[in-house]
Design a protein around this motif. Structure first.
Motif, short mmCIF file in Angstrom:
data_model
loop_
_atom_site.label_atom_id
_atom_site.label_comp_id
_atom_site.label_asym_id
_atom_site.label_seq_id
_atom_site.Cartn_x
_atom_site.Cartn_y
_atom_site.Cartn_z
N ARG A 1 16.85 5.50 -1.13
CA ARG A 1 16.26 6.07 0.09
C ARG A 1 15.09 5.22 0.58
N GLN A 2 14.24 4.80 -0.34
CA GLN A 2 13.06 4.03 0.04
C GLN A 2 13.45 2.72 0.72
N ALA A 3 14.51 2.09 0.26
CA ALA A 3 14.96 0.84 0.87
C ALA A 3 15.40 1.07 2.32
N VAL A 4 16.07 2.18 2.57
CA VAL A 4 16.49 2.51 3.93
C VAL A 4 15.25 2.70 4.81
N ILE A 5 14.31 3.48 4.34
CA ILE A 5 13.10 3.74 5.12
C ILE A 5 12.35 2.44 5.42
N LYS A 6 12.14 1.62 4.39
CA LYS A 6 11.41 0.37 4.58
C LYS A 6 12.13 -0.55 5.56
N THR A 7 13.44 -0.67 5.42
CA THR A 7 14.21 -1.55 6.28
C THR A 7 14.17 -1.08 7.72
N TRP A 8 14.41 0.21 7.93
CA TRP A 8 14.43 0.73 9.30
C TRP A 8 13.07 0.61 9.97
N ILE A 9 12.01 0.89 9.24
CA ILE A 9 10.68 0.77 9.84
C ILE A 9 10.36 -0.69 10.16
N ALA A 10 10.68 -1.60 9.25
CA ALA A 10 10.43 -3.03 9.49
C ALA A 10 11.23 -3.51 10.69
N LYS B 1 0.86 -1.17 0.00
CA LYS B 1 0.00 0.00 0.00
C LYS B 1 0.90 1.22 0.00
N ARG B 2 0.53 2.18 -0.78
CA ARG B 2 1.32 3.41 -0.88
C ARG B 2 0.91 4.37 0.23
N VAL B 3 1.93 4.97 0.86
CA VAL B 3 1.69 6.00 1.87
C VAL B 3 2.57 7.19 1.55
N ASN B 4 2.12 8.34 1.92
CA ASN B 4 2.92 9.55 1.76
C ASN B 4 3.30 10.06 3.14
N VAL B 5 4.57 10.36 3.32
CA VAL B 5 5.06 10.86 4.59
C VAL B 5 5.90 12.09 4.31
N ASP B 6 5.66 13.14 5.04
CA ASP B 6 6.48 14.35 4.92
C ASP B 6 7.54 14.33 6.01
N PHE B 7 8.80 14.56 5.60
CA PHE B 7 9.93 14.61 6.52
C PHE B 7 10.57 15.98 6.44
N PRO B 8 11.16 16.44 7.54
CA PRO B 8 11.96 17.66 7.45
C PRO B 8 13.15 17.42 6.51
N ALA B 9 13.66 18.47 5.92
CA ALA B 9 14.76 18.35 4.96
C ALA B 9 15.96 17.64 5.56
N TRP B 10 16.27 17.91 6.83
CA TRP B 10 17.46 17.29 7.44
C TRP B 10 17.31 15.77 7.52
N VAL B 11 16.06 15.28 7.70
CA VAL B 11 15.84 13.83 7.76
C VAL B 11 16.06 13.22 6.37
N VAL B 12 15.56 13.87 5.35
CA VAL B 12 15.74 13.38 3.98
C VAL B 12 17.23 13.36 3.63
N GLU B 13 17.94 14.40 4.01
CA GLU B 13 19.39 14.45 3.74
C GLU B 13 20.12 13.33 4.47
N ALA B 14 19.75 13.06 5.72
CA ALA B 14 20.37 11.98 6.47
C ALA B 14 20.04 10.62 5.85
N LEU B 15 18.80 10.45 5.42
CA LEU B 15 18.42 9.20 4.75
C LEU B 15 19.22 9.01 3.46
N ASP B 16 19.39 10.07 2.71
CA ASP B 16 20.15 9.99 1.45
C ASP B 16 21.62 9.65 1.72
#
Length: 85
Positions: free
Chosen positions: A64-73, A39-54
């Motif tokens: 980036r999406q793989a990092v988010i999915k892995t960390w949340i799981a 299921k698709r979800v939209n999440v807004d992150f502060p810029a510093w979080v996106v930069e850290a994820l990248d």
């Protein structure tokens, strides 16, 4: 993909050191079986979080999406284990 042979132990050591090991994989012929409903979800992150994820994504050689999915799981698994203990 690199034509040089490498052992699984060497590959794992390189990965653990944070080296980019993607050159050892042939993504064009990779087969992914994902029978999980998504299921698709939209999440807004502060810029510093996106930069850290990248930065983390570049460090381990994934998107980036793989990092988010892995960390949340991982967090959900940890929470489930904590609750059942």
């Amino acid at each position: 993909m690199r034509s040089t042979k490498i052992t699984s132990e060497n590959l794992e050591e390189m990965f653990d050191r944070g080296e980019d090991v993607t050159e050892f994989f042939d993504f064009d012929s990779a087969v992914v079986e994902d029978k999980t409903e998504t299921k698709r979800v939209n999440v807004d992150f502060p810029a510093w979080v996106v930069e850290a994820l990248d930065r983390e994504a570049r460090r381990i050689g994934v998107g980036r999406q793989a990092v988010i999915k892995t960390w949340i799981a991982e967090r959900l698994d940890d929470e489930a284990a904590r609750r059942s203990a």
